[in-house]
Design a protein around this motif. Structure first.
Motif, PDB file in Angstrom:
ATOM      1  N   LYS A  47       0.841  -1.209   0.000  1.00  0.00           N
ATOM      2  CA  LYS A  47       0.000   0.000   0.000  1.00  0.00           C
ATOM      3  C   LYS A  47       0.873   1.256   0.000  1.00  0.00           C
ATOM      4  O   LYS A  47       0.620   2.205  -0.731  1.00  0.00           O
ATOM      5  N   LEU A  48       1.930   1.228   0.824  1.00  0.00           N
ATOM      6  CA  LEU A  48       2.844   2.379   0.864  1.00  0.00           C
ATOM      7  C   LEU A  48       3.482   2.571  -0.511  1.00  0.00           C
ATOM      8  O   LEU A  48       3.570   3.682  -1.039  1.00  0.00           O
ATOM      9  N   TYR A  49       3.937   1.464  -1.105  1.00  0.00           N
ATOM     10  CA  TYR A  49       4.611   1.516  -2.404  1.00  0.00           C
ATOM     11  C   TYR A  49       3.657   2.055  -3.482  1.00  0.00           C
ATOM     12  O   TYR A  49       4.015   2.933  -4.263  1.00  0.00           O
ATOM     13  N   GLN A  50       2.440   1.522  -3.496  1.00  0.00           N
ATOM     14  CA  GLN A  50       1.483   1.941  -4.535  1.00  0.00           C
ATOM     15  C   GLN A  50       1.061   3.398  -4.372  1.00  0.00           C
ATOM     16  O   GLN A  50       0.615   4.028  -5.313  1.00  0.00           O
ATOM     17  N   SER A  51       1.211   3.929  -3.175  1.00  0.00           N
ATOM     18  CA  SER A  51       0.817   5.328  -2.934  1.00  0.00           C
ATOM     19  C   SER A  51       2.006   6.272  -3.051  1.00  0.00           C
ATOM     20  O   SER A  51       1.913   7.442  -2.651  1.00  0.00           O
ATOM     21  N   PHE A  52       3.134   5.771  -3.555  1.00  0.00           N
ATOM     22  CA  PHE A  52       4.327   6.616  -3.670  1.00  0.00           C
ATOM     23  C   PHE A  52       3.994   7.904  -4.425  1.00  0.00           C
ATOM     24  O   PHE A  52       3.388   7.882  -5.483  1.00  0.00           O
ATOM     25  N   ASN A  53       4.424   9.020  -3.870  1.00  0.00           N
ATOM     26  CA  ASN A  53       4.176  10.332  -4.479  1.00  0.00           C
ATOM     27  C   ASN A  53       5.523  11.058  -4.597  1.00  0.00           C
ATOM     28  O   ASN A  53       6.062  11.540  -3.598  1.00  0.00           O
ATOM     29  N   GLY A  54       6.047  11.119  -5.829  1.00  0.00           N
ATOM     30  CA  GLY A  54       7.368  11.712  -6.080  1.00  0.00           C
ATOM     31  C   GLY A  54       7.459  13.166  -5.629  1.00  0.00           C
ATOM     32  O   GLY A  54       8.551  13.650  -5.319  1.00  0.00           O
ATOM     33  N   ALA A  55       6.321  13.860  -5.569  1.00  0.00           N
ATOM     34  CA  ALA A  55       6.332  15.281  -5.195  1.00  0.00           C
ATOM     35  C   ALA A  55       6.730  15.472  -3.731  1.00  0.00           C
ATOM     36  O   ALA A  55       7.052  16.582  -3.303  1.00  0.00           O
ATOM     37  N   THR A  56       6.713  14.392  -2.933  1.00  0.00           N
ATOM     38  CA  THR A  56       7.081  14.523  -1.511  1.00  0.00           C
ATOM     39  C   THR A  56       8.606  14.459  -1.309  1.00  0.00           C
ATOM     40  O   THR A  56       9.095  14.770  -0.225  1.00  0.00           O
ATOM     41  N   LEU A  57       9.348  14.032  -2.349  1.00  0.00           N
ATOM     42  CA  LEU A  57      10.792  13.802  -2.175  1.00  0.00           C
ATOM     43  C   LEU A  57      11.578  15.053  -1.752  1.00  0.00           C
ATOM     44  O   LEU A  57      12.404  14.989  -0.832  1.00  0.00           O
ATOM     45  N   PRO A  58      11.350  16.211  -2.397  1.00  0.00           N
ATOM     46  CA  PRO A  58      12.152  17.389  -1.984  1.00  0.00           C
ATOM     47  C   PRO A  58      11.959  17.765  -0.520  1.00  0.00           C
ATOM     48  O   PRO A  58      12.840  18.350   0.095  1.00  0.00           O
ATOM     49  N   GLY A  59      10.817  17.404   0.065  1.00  0.00           N
ATOM     50  CA  GLY A  59      10.526  17.791   1.456  1.00  0.00           C
ATOM     51  C   GLY A  59      10.841  16.714   2.479  1.00  0.00           C
ATOM     52  O   GLY A  59      10.482  16.873   3.652  1.00  0.00           O
ATOM     53  N   LEU A  60      11.500  15.630   2.079  1.00  0.00           N
ATOM     54  CA  LEU A  60      11.824  14.580   3.054  1.00  0.00           C
ATOM     55  C   LEU A  60      12.573  15.199   4.222  1.00  0.00           C
ATOM     56  O   LEU A  60      13.568  15.912   4.030  1.00  0.00           O
ATOM     57  N   MET A  61      12.152  14.900   5.449  1.00  0.00           N
ATOM     58  CA  MET A  61      12.764  15.565   6.616  1.00  0.00           C
ATOM     59  C   MET A  61      14.247  15.236   6.758  1.00  0.00           C
ATOM     60  O   MET A  61      15.033  16.048   7.248  1.00  0.00           O
ATOM     61  N   CYS A  62      14.650  14.047   6.271  1.00  0.00           N
ATOM     62  CA  CYS A  62      16.060  13.660   6.402  1.00  0.00           C
ATOM     63  C   CYS A  62      16.986  14.547   5.582  1.00  0.00           C
ATOM     64  O   CYS A  62      18.201  14.540   5.792  1.00  0.00           O
ATOM     65  N   ARG A  63      16.454  15.302   4.657  1.00  0.00           N
ATOM     66  CA  ARG A  63      17.295  16.184   3.838  1.00  0.00           C
ATOM     67  C   ARG A  63      17.772  17.404   4.638  1.00  0.00           C
ATOM     68  O   ARG A  63      18.720  18.080   4.251  1.00  0.00           O
ATOM     69  N   PHE A  64      17.102  17.702   5.737  1.00  0.00           N
ATOM     70  CA  PHE A  64      17.384  18.945   6.458  1.00  0.00           C
ATOM     71  C   PHE A  64      17.863  18.740   7.893  1.00  0.00           C
ATOM     72  O   PHE A  64      18.143  19.694   8.588  1.00  0.00           O
ATOM     73  N   GLN A  65      17.915  17.489   8.337  1.00  0.00           N
ATOM     74  CA  GLN A  65      18.117  17.292   9.778  1.00  0.00           C
ATOM     75  C   GLN A  65      19.157  16.229  10.092  1.00  0.00           C
ATOM     76  O   GLN A  65      19.613  15.496   9.229  1.00  0.00           O
ATOM     77  N   ILE A  66      19.478  16.160  11.373  1.00  0.00           N
ATOM     78  CA  ILE A  66      20.244  15.033  11.908  1.00  0.00           C
ATOM     79  C   ILE A  66      19.487  14.565  13.139  1.00  0.00           C
ATOM     80  O   ILE A  66      18.869  15.372  13.844  1.00  0.00           O
ATOM     81  N   SER A  67      19.527  13.278  13.397  1.00  0.00           N
ATOM     82  CA  SER A  67      18.855  12.716  14.580  1.00  0.00           C
ATOM     83  C   SER A  67      19.937  12.088  15.455  1.00  0.00           C
ATOM     84  O   SER A  67      20.658  11.200  15.014  1.00  0.00           O
ATOM     85  N   VAL A  68      20.045  12.587  16.676  1.00  0.00           N
ATOM     86  CA  VAL A  68      21.109  12.108  17.576  1.00  0.00           C
ATOM     87  C   VAL A  68      20.544  11.056  18.518  1.00  0.00           C
ATOM     88  O   VAL A  68      19.530  11.285  19.178  1.00  0.00           O
ATOM     89  N   GLY A  69      21.202   9.910  18.587  1.00  0.00           N
ATOM     90  CA  GLY A  69      20.755   8.836  19.481  1.00  0.00           C
ATOM     91  C   GLY A  69      21.282   9.046  20.896  1.00  0.00           C
ATOM     92  O   GLY A  69      22.192   9.858  21.129  1.00  0.00           O
ATOM     93  N   TYR A  70      20.744   8.291  21.842  1.00  0.00           N
ATOM     94  CA  TYR A  70      21.106   8.483  23.258  1.00  0.00           C
ATOM     95  C   TYR A  70      22.600   8.319  23.510  1.00  0.00           C
ATOM     96  O   TYR A  70      23.175   8.932  24.401  1.00  0.00           O
TER      97      TYR A  70
END
Ligand code: SF4
Ligand code: SF4
Length: 327
Positions: free
Chosen positions: A246-269
């Motif tokens: 379902k996730l694959y079939q609903s893929f929307n290429g227009a969301t790619l530029p806004g992926l949160m990983c493009r702008f951030q870092i996530s620091v683990g404990y």
């Protein structure tokens, strides 16, 4: 790697995420660090069914002050626009208030993600005022606007506690004063997608306003990512393949530029670095293998993002991130 992730790549027949990306730029970070998300540990007073970090009262992973200090140093140098503090229940980390105070000294926009119920426990009852004093943006998780549905996900009585805390926050000016922002997060309770964000926000505002006199700023709808406890549930219930399809079939290429990983870092404990909280849950560190300690005193460099099939969770339909829909 956790159970669900170990199997995700092999167990689902859908093509690898990268095959859907037609522009390399979208799977690299931008040149500037915009958001530092700090996950201060897995300890939590709740143990929700959909929790992608599998947090709970028995978890022992807690961020130490040395890691926090390195985070603050890197923020001093890189000047991200936002510091986003999460967990577990971040309030339960013994150095939480130290981190918030220092984050405010190096950044104008500090977010704390809270499950609300924790703020009724005696040890943490002073925190709403602490948040207001430091003008912290609060992002609270409220899985539904009715007790029955929310208690099913979070546990008996959690809805009533959340409402009680939101009223306290409203009384302090949260959701009313433009400097005291109160946002909410909605996650679906099962293997289905969230409704359209704007429509769900209207529904939440109407119901919570009419039933409890509550106000808030924005609602973020987040697609459940097939990692952590939710991934394990999908596998156990035999829903993994159909959810991934379902996730694959609903893929929307227009969301790619806004992926949160493009702008951030996530620091683990423990100071390990990840491209996002989902990768942290999936134990997929950044491809360079650096820790936050390696970043102190170093200029920020764009990097390729570590991807997997769980990334389809961020590109389905209206897109999904820690800040809600991305399209
Ligand atoms: S979803 Fe949030 S409140 Fe629930 S167990 Fe996970 S971290 Fe705790
Ligand atoms: S799961 Fe993480 S790495 Fe993958 S697309 Fe989403 S934000 Fe990016």
């Amino acid at each position: 790697m956790n159970v669900a992730m170990e199997n995700l790549e092999a167990l689902t027949d859908i093509p690898a995420f990268e095959t859907k990306v037609d522009n390399e730029e979208w799977i690299h970070t931008t040149d500037k660090l915009e958001v530092m998300q700090i996950n201060v540990g897995r300890l939590c007073n709740l143990a929700c069914k959909h929790c992608h970090v599998e947090a709970g009262p028995n978890r022992t992973e807690i961020m130490g002050k040395d890691v926090m200090e390195a985070c603050i140093k890197v923020c001093e140098e890189q000047k991200p626009g936002t510091i986003d503090i999460t967990g577990g229940a971040p309030e339960m980390n013994p150095d939480f208030e130290w981190l918030v105070e220092h984050a405010c000294q190096v950044c104008d926009h500090v977010i704390v993600r809270t499950n609300l119920a924790i703020l009724l426990e005696e040890k943490y009852q002073h925190l709403p005022e602490f948040y207001a004093k430091h003008k912290i943006e609060i992002v609270c998780s409220l899985p539904y606007y009715r007790a029955k549905e929310m208690d099913r996900v979070r546990g008996e009585g959690t809805f009533d506690k959340a409402i009680q805390v939101i009223k306290i926050l409203n009384d302090l000016g949260y959701g009313k004063d433009p400097e005291l922002v109160l946002n909410m997060v909605y996650n679906p309770a099962g293997a289905y997608f969230p409704p359209v964000q704007a429509a769900m926000e209207r529904e939440y505002k109407e119901k919570l306003g009419n039933d409890f006199g509550i106000v808030f700023n924005s609602l973020f709808t987040i697609t459940n990512n097939p990692t952590g406890r939710f991934g394990a549930f999908l596998k156990r219930s035999g829903n993994l393949e159909s959810y991934m399809t379902k996730l694959y079939q609903s893929f929307n290429g227009a969301t790619l530029p806004g992926l949160m990983c493009r702008f951030q870092i996530s620091v683990g404990y423990d100071g390990r670095l990840y491209d996002c909280d989902f990768n942290q849950a999936a134990e997929l560190p950044i491809l360079t293998g650096e820790t936050i300690f390696d970043w102190v005193g170093k200029p920020f460099k764009s990097r390729k993002i570590c991807l997997g099939k769980h990334c389809y969770g961020c590109t389905a339909g209206q897109g999904s991130s820690c800040g809600g829909a991305t399209e």
